[in-house]
Each structure stands twice: as structure tokens, then as C-alpha cells.
Design a protein around this motif. Structure first.
Motif, PDB file in Angstrom:
ATOM      1  N   LEU A 145      30.660  36.015   5.937  1.00 17.62           N
ATOM      2  CA  LEU A 145      30.042  34.759   5.503  1.00 17.62           C
ATOM      3  C   LEU A 145      31.083  33.821   4.908  1.00 17.62           C
ATOM      4  O   LEU A 145      31.060  32.617   5.172  1.00 17.62           O
ATOM      5  N   ARG A 146      32.011  34.332   4.109  1.00 18.29           N
ATOM      6  CA  ARG A 146      33.090  33.493   3.547  1.00 18.29           C
ATOM      7  C   ARG A 146      33.971  32.922   4.657  1.00 18.29           C
ATOM      8  O   ARG A 146      34.355  31.757   4.617  1.00 18.29           O
TER       9      ARG A 146
ATOM     10  N   VAL B 267      33.197  32.319   7.856  1.00 20.19           N
ATOM     11  CA  VAL B 267      32.492  31.282   8.603  1.00 20.19           C
ATOM     12  C   VAL B 267      32.325  30.030   7.735  1.00 20.19           C
ATOM     13  O   VAL B 267      32.537  28.907   8.209  1.00 20.19           O
ATOM     14  N   ALA B 268      31.986  30.204   6.460  1.00 17.46           N
ATOM     15  CA  ALA B 268      31.829  29.055   5.563  1.00 17.46           C
ATOM     16  C   ALA B 268      33.149  28.302   5.415  1.00 17.46           C
ATOM     17  O   ALA B 268      33.164  27.063   5.401  1.00 17.46           O
ATOM     18  N   ALA B 269      34.257  29.024   5.340  1.00 17.00           N
ATOM     19  CA  ALA B 269      35.571  28.369   5.236  1.00 17.00           C
ATOM     20  C   ALA B 269      35.879  27.589   6.512  1.00 17.00           C
ATOM     21  O   ALA B 269      36.400  26.469   6.459  1.00 17.00           O
ATOM     22  N   ALA B 270      35.551  28.152   7.663  1.00 16.66           N
ATOM     23  CA  ALA B 270      35.767  27.449   8.934  1.00 16.66           C
ATOM     24  C   ALA B 270      34.912  26.180   8.988  1.00 16.66           C
ATOM     25  O   ALA B 270      35.383  25.124   9.429  1.00 16.66           O
ATOM     26  N   LEU B 271      33.673  26.268   8.517  1.00 10.56           N
ATOM     27  CA  LEU B 271      32.800  25.092   8.491  1.00 10.56           C
ATOM     28  C   LEU B 271      33.347  24.021   7.547  1.00 10.56           C
ATOM     29  O   LEU B 271      33.274  22.830   7.846  1.00 10.56           O
ATOM     30  N   ASP B 272      33.900  24.443   6.410  1.00  9.44           N
ATOM     31  CA  ASP B 272      34.511  23.482   5.475  1.00  9.44           C
ATOM     32  C   ASP B 272      35.667  22.731   6.135  1.00  9.44           C
ATOM     33  O   ASP B 272      35.802  21.521   5.973  1.00  9.44           O
ATOM     34  N   VAL B 273      36.501  23.444   6.903  1.00 11.02           N
ATOM     35  CA  VAL B 273      37.613  22.803   7.606  1.00 11.02           C
ATOM     36  C   VAL B 273      37.073  21.799   8.625  1.00 11.02           C
ATOM     37  O   VAL B 273      37.535  20.653   8.693  1.00 11.02           O
ATOM     38  N   LEU B 274      36.094  22.207   9.403  1.00  9.64           N
ATOM     39  CA  LEU B 274      35.504  21.296  10.394  1.00  9.64           C
ATOM     40  C   LEU B 274      34.903  20.069   9.724  1.00  9.64           C
ATOM     41  O   LEU B 274      35.092  18.942  10.195  1.00  9.64           O
ATOM     42  N   ALA B 275      34.182  20.268   8.621  1.00 10.16           N
ATOM     43  CA  ALA B 275      33.540  19.148   7.929  1.00 10.16           C
ATOM     44  C   ALA B 275      34.561  18.165   7.372  1.00 10.16           C
ATOM     45  O   ALA B 275      34.318  16.958   7.347  1.00 10.16           O
ATOM     46  N   ARG B 276      35.703  18.658   6.944  1.00  9.79           N
ATOM     47  CA  ARG B 276      36.761  17.770   6.435  1.00  9.79           C
ATOM     48  C   ARG B 276      37.362  16.911   7.534  1.00  9.79           C
ATOM     49  O   ARG B 276      37.717  15.760   7.318  1.00  9.79           O
ATOM     50  N   HIS B 277      37.477  17.474   8.714  1.00 16.80           N
ATOM     51  CA  HIS B 277      38.163  16.777   9.808  1.00 16.80           C
ATOM     52  C   HIS B 277      37.230  16.053  10.772  1.00 16.80           C
ATOM     53  O   HIS B 277      37.637  15.072  11.395  1.00 16.80           O
ATOM     54  N   LEU B 278      36.023  16.555  10.930  1.00  9.02           N
ATOM     55  CA  LEU B 278      35.083  15.977  11.883  1.00  9.02           C
ATOM     56  C   LEU B 278      33.911  15.350  11.126  1.00  9.02           C
ATOM     57  O   LEU B 278      32.821  15.895  11.081  1.00  9.02           O
ATOM     58  N   THR B 279      34.153  14.193  10.564  1.00 10.79           N
ATOM     59  CA  THR B 279      33.153  13.476   9.785  1.00 10.79           C
ATOM     60  C   THR B 279      32.266  12.649  10.719  1.00 10.79           C
ATOM     61  O   THR B 279      32.608  12.462  11.900  1.00 10.79           O
TER      62      THR B 279
END
Length: 152
Positions: free
Chosen positions: A128-129, A131-143
């Protein structure tokens, strides 16, 4: 990753988000499609107060007609206000209302942990950590603004 895989990933992420979002109050926006557009428009307004429908459409990649309809519904629901643009009286400037609604407070307090665990079929904290970290990276770059660049 292929375009189809990317599309399906986006759909999966959207469905996980929809599971966590609280229902809109009666009279705000009546269905999920409206919810999606409302979230995109409201998110854009956070960073761009006193903006226009056409500017939101360019930044978000939503069709101008969809932004216009969403703005009308958000205005009716009391989430935004409009005023004439002093530089161009034909244009309306849009901004969020200063008071946060109960629904917005609920959205801000919502977290995806349980829905993510359910979607992944695991409660393994390490997975879970990761996947959540990967989502955080995507959210930072793909706004939401990155979509607007695809159409220009």
C-alpha cells in the motif's frame, strides 16, 4: 506502457477516487459526470481565482461547453461567484466563495487508503505504501493542467 494500458489505468484510478468521494449535496450537481467536472473546475479555481470559462477550458482540457455548464451548476449551488471582468464587460470572472461548504470539508478530509486496499485486494502495508508513493509522484507531475497542454 501502451496507450490502452494508460487509459485503463486512468479509468481504474478514477473509479477508486469515486468510491471515496462523498456524495454531492442535493441540488449541487446531479450525477458523477457532473462531479468529475465540478472537481476539475474547483481544483483549477484554487490556483487561478478570477478566471474565465475559456481559460479554465484551456488549462484543464475540458470542453468549453462542459466548463460553462459546470460553472452554472456550481454557481447555483453557491460554490462559486461570478462578476463582470473590468477589462472586458462581456466576460465573467469566476472565483470560489470564501466559505468552505460541508461537502468540500468532507472531500478534503477523505482519504483513499481503504479504497486502495480494497482495489488491490490486500492490506499489506508495504504494498500500500509503494502504490501510494507512486500515486503521489504521478499527482505531482500529472496535474489537471497537463491535460490542457495535450490539446494545444
Amino acid at each position: 506502457m501502451t496507450p490502452v494500458q494508460l487509459f485503463l489505468l486512468g479509468r481504474t484510478l478514477m473509479k477508486i477516487g469515486e468510491e471515496v468521494l462523498p456524495e454531492l449535496p442535493p441540488g449541487a450537481v446531479s450525477h458523477r459526470v457532473g462531479t468529475r467536472a465540478a472537481l476539475v473546475v474547483l481544483s483549477d479555481l484554487l490556483g487561478h481565482p478570477d478566471t474565465s470559462v475559456s481559460e479554465i477550458a484551456v488549462r484543464t482540457g475540458l470542453p468549453q461547453s462542459q466548463v460553462s455548464g459546470t460553472v452554472a451548476r456550481l454557481k447555483d449551488a453557491g460554490s462559486i461567484v461570478t462578476a463582470p471582468d473590468p477589462a472586458d464587460g462581456r466576460r465573467q470572472l469566476i472565483r470560489r466563495v470564501p466559505d468552505v461548504s460541508e461537502w468540500v470539508s468532507e472531500v478534503r478530509a477523505s482519504r483513499i487508503g481503504d479504497a486502495l486496499a480494497t482495489a488491490l485486494g490486500t492490506d499489506d502495508p508495504e504494498r500500500l505504501r509503494e502504490v501510494a508513493a507512486a500515486l503521489d509522484v504521478l499527482a505531482r507531475h500529472l496535474t489537471p493542467e497537463t491535460v490542457g497542454r495535450l490539446r494545444s
